[in-house]
Design a protein around this motif. Structure first.
Motif, mmCIF file in Angstrom:
data_model
loop_
_atom_site.group_PDB
_atom_site.id
_atom_site.type_symbol
_atom_site.label_atom_id
_atom_site.label_comp_id
_atom_site.label_asym_id
_atom_site.label_seq_id
_atom_site.Cartn_x
_atom_site.Cartn_y
_atom_site.Cartn_z
ATOM 1 N N VAL A 88 -0.021 3.360 5.596
ATOM 2 C CA VAL A 88 -0.869 2.418 4.875
ATOM 3 C C VAL A 88 -2.208 2.368 5.604
ATOM 4 O O VAL A 88 -2.251 2.339 6.834
ATOM 5 N N THR A 102 -2.382 1.441 0.053
ATOM 6 C CA THR A 102 -2.217 0.006 0.308
ATOM 7 C C THR A 102 -0.759 -0.396 0.506
ATOM 8 O O THR A 102 -0.484 -1.326 1.251
ATOM 9 N N GLN A 103 0.179 0.277 -0.194
ATOM 10 C CA GLN A 103 1.584 -0.088 -0.058
ATOM 11 C C GLN A 103 2.497 0.915 -0.745
ATOM 12 O O GLN A 103 2.062 1.677 -1.602
ATOM 13 N N ASN A 104 3.770 0.875 -0.355
ATOM 14 C CA ASN A 104 4.780 1.676 -1.036
ATOM 15 C C ASN A 104 5.054 1.065 -2.402
ATOM 16 O O ASN A 104 5.043 -0.161 -2.548
#
Length: 150
Positions: A88, A102-104
């Motif tokens: 990230v 930004t995120q999974n």
């Protein structure tokens, strides 16, 4: 910047589209602080504006007898490398477009329509959400670079 792979295919769904796979498009017009032009998710959560997936997710499915069309994971961009090996905050450069992880992506129940085993099989390779750092156009076969960490 280091060359790490290329774009295999690109996808976008307008507000009249539903379900999967997402439709293949000729180009993605990526707009900072907005999203993908004409995409049904544009103008919403800026940290989830673009979803990327690596070919590995499709390989895992295929190795387990699940044949999927590209776009079935709901991605906007399909890479020939596994983006999950980057943290990230990592930034990809594709033409003038900069995308920051930004995120999974969470495992969605909709993947179960393809196979009840699919969500657990691809848990670690489902996809990543990105924020748009700079605008531009992305097309199939574009080269992808990663901003090298110092």
């Amino acid at each position: 910047m280091k060359n790490i792979g290329k774009v295999i295919e690109i996808f976008s769904a307008d507000k009249n589209s539903s379900g999967f796979p997402r439709p293949i498009v000729e180009q993605l017009d990526i707009i900072k602080d907005y999203g993908i032009k004409h995409d049904k998710f544009a103008g919403k959560n800026q940290d989830k504006t673009v979803m990327i997936v690596g070919l590995k997710a499709y390989t895992i499915a295929e190795e387990n007898g699940i044949n999927l069309d590209y776009g079935s994971f709901g991605e906007n961009i399909l890479f020939d490398f596994d983006p999950h090996k980057y943290k990230v905050g990592s930034t990809f450069l594709i033409n003038d477009v900069k995308l920051e992880i930004t995120q999974n992506c969470t495992i969605c129940n909709h993947l179960g329509v393809f196979s009840p085993d699919l969500p657990s099989l691809v848990r670690e390779h489902r996809g990543l959400y990105c924020r748009i750092i700079s605008s531009g156009i992305i097309t199939k076969e574009n080269i992808v670079y990663i901003k090298e960490e110092i």
